[in-house]
Design a protein around this motif. Structure first.
Motif, short mmCIF file in Angstrom:
data_model
loop_
_atom_site.label_atom_id
_atom_site.label_comp_id
_atom_site.label_asym_id
_atom_site.label_seq_id
_atom_site.Cartn_x
_atom_site.Cartn_y
_atom_site.Cartn_z
N ARG A 43 0.85 -1.18 0.00
CA ARG A 43 0.00 0.00 0.00
C ARG A 43 0.89 1.23 0.00
O ARG A 43 1.95 1.24 0.58
N THR A 44 0.40 2.28 -0.64
CA THR A 44 1.15 3.52 -0.67
C THR A 44 1.07 4.21 0.69
O THR A 44 0.07 4.12 1.37
N GLN A 45 2.16 4.86 1.08
CA GLN A 45 2.18 5.59 2.34
C GLN A 45 1.81 7.05 2.11
O GLN A 45 1.52 7.75 3.05
N ARG A 46 1.85 7.48 0.88
CA ARG A 46 1.49 8.86 0.55
C ARG A 46 0.06 8.89 0.04
O ARG A 46 -0.44 7.90 -0.49
N PRO A 47 -0.60 10.02 0.18
CA PRO A 47 -1.96 10.12 -0.35
C PRO A 47 -1.98 9.91 -1.86
O PRO A 47 -1.08 10.40 -2.56
N LEU A 48 -2.96 9.20 -2.31
CA LEU A 48 -3.11 8.99 -3.75
C LEU A 48 -3.62 10.28 -4.40
O LEU A 48 -4.30 11.08 -3.75
N PRO A 49 -3.32 10.46 -5.69
CA PRO A 49 -3.87 11.62 -6.38
C PRO A 49 -5.39 11.51 -6.45
O PRO A 49 -5.96 10.42 -6.36
N ASN B 19 2.68 -2.69 -8.31
CA ASN B 19 2.23 -2.88 -6.93
C ASN B 19 0.78 -2.47 -6.82
O ASN B 19 0.42 -1.34 -7.13
N ASP B 20 -0.05 -3.38 -6.32
CA ASP B 20 -1.46 -3.10 -6.10
C ASP B 20 -1.58 -2.19 -4.88
O ASP B 20 -1.07 -2.49 -3.81
N LEU B 21 -2.26 -1.06 -5.03
CA LEU B 21 -2.41 -0.11 -3.94
C LEU B 21 -3.77 -0.22 -3.25
O LEU B 21 -4.14 0.62 -2.44
N TRP C 220 -12.26 2.26 -7.48
CA TRP C 220 -11.17 2.35 -8.45
C TRP C 220 -9.99 1.57 -7.89
O TRP C 220 -9.95 1.27 -6.70
N PHE C 221 -9.07 1.16 -8.75
CA PHE C 221 -8.08 0.15 -8.39
C PHE C 221 -6.67 0.59 -8.78
O PHE C 221 -6.10 0.08 -9.75
N PRO C 222 -6.07 1.52 -8.04
CA PRO C 222 -4.75 2.03 -8.42
C PRO C 222 -3.63 1.01 -8.24
O PRO C 222 -3.66 0.17 -7.34
N ARG C 223 -2.66 1.11 -9.14
CA ARG C 223 -1.41 0.36 -9.03
C ARG C 223 -0.27 1.31 -9.37
O ARG C 223 -0.47 2.31 -10.05
N GLN C 224 0.91 0.99 -8.89
CA GLN C 224 2.09 1.77 -9.26
C GLN C 224 3.12 0.84 -9.86
O GLN C 224 3.15 -0.35 -9.55
N CYS C 225 3.96 1.38 -10.72
CA CYS C 225 4.98 0.57 -11.39
C CYS C 225 6.18 0.36 -10.48
O CYS C 225 6.29 0.94 -9.40
N TYR C 226 7.09 -0.46 -10.94
CA TYR C 226 8.32 -0.75 -10.21
C TYR C 226 9.43 0.23 -10.56
O TYR C 226 10.54 0.09 -10.09
N ALA C 227 9.15 1.22 -11.42
CA ALA C 227 10.18 2.17 -11.85
C ALA C 227 10.80 2.88 -10.66
O ALA C 227 10.15 3.12 -9.64
N ALA C 228 12.05 3.23 -10.80
CA ALA C 228 12.78 3.89 -9.71
C ALA C 228 12.08 5.16 -9.26
O ALA C 228 12.04 5.47 -8.07
N ALA C 229 11.50 5.91 -10.17
CA ALA C 229 10.83 7.16 -9.81
C ALA C 229 9.66 6.89 -8.87
O ALA C 229 9.45 7.62 -7.90
N CYS C 230 8.90 5.86 -9.13
CA CYS C 230 7.76 5.54 -8.26
C CYS C 230 8.24 4.99 -6.93
O CYS C 230 7.66 5.29 -5.88
N GLN C 231 9.29 4.21 -6.92
CA GLN C 231 9.84 3.68 -5.67
C GLN C 231 10.41 4.82 -4.82
O GLN C 231 10.21 4.85 -3.61
N ALA C 232 11.08 5.77 -5.44
CA ALA C 232 11.67 6.90 -4.72
C ALA C 232 10.56 7.78 -4.12
O ALA C 232 10.72 8.32 -3.04
N ARG C 233 9.46 7.88 -4.81
CA ARG C 233 8.33 8.69 -4.34
C ARG C 233 7.84 8.16 -2.99
O ARG C 233 7.42 8.91 -2.13
N GLU C 234 7.89 6.86 -2.80
CA GLU C 234 7.43 6.24 -1.55
C GLU C 234 8.31 6.62 -0.37
O GLU C 234 7.84 6.73 0.74
N THR C 235 9.59 6.81 -0.62
CA THR C 235 10.51 7.07 0.47
C THR C 235 10.73 8.56 0.74
O THR C 235 11.37 8.92 1.71
N SER C 236 10.21 9.42 -0.12
CA SER C 236 10.41 10.86 0.07
C SER C 236 9.33 11.47 0.93
O SER C 236 8.35 10.90 1.25
#
Length: 69
Positions: free
Chosen positions: A2-8, A36-38, A53-69
């Motif tokens: 699950r995402t730790q940041r608010p979804l758009p 990743n299923d959110l 609605w059924f959001p997912r995020q990709c494994y791309a580095a940009a999306c992974q970095a977004r989780e840790t920022s």
């Protein structure tokens, strides 16, 4: 995962992003079993019926970095 940041806001997303066919952050197309299923999200618009609605995020580095920022 699950995402730790608010979804758009769902109103800013394409149909593909809302259905989990594309990354919710960068719009990268996602095939079956990719990304990743959110988790299912429920929306209750002021006018109209509630829907999921059924959001997912990709494994791309940009999306992974977004989780840790």
């Amino acid at each position: 995962m699950r995402t730790q940041r608010p979804l758009p806001s769902v109103t800013t997303l394409t149909e593909a992003q809302q259905r989990g066919w594309a990354c919710v952050w960068c719009r990268t197309p996602l095939g079956i079993g990719l990304g990743n299923d959110l988790g299912e999200q429920r929306v209750r618009p002021a006018d109209g019926a509630a829907y999921s609605w059924f959001p997912r995020q990709c494994y791309a580095a940009a999306c992974q970095a977004r989780e840790t920022s």
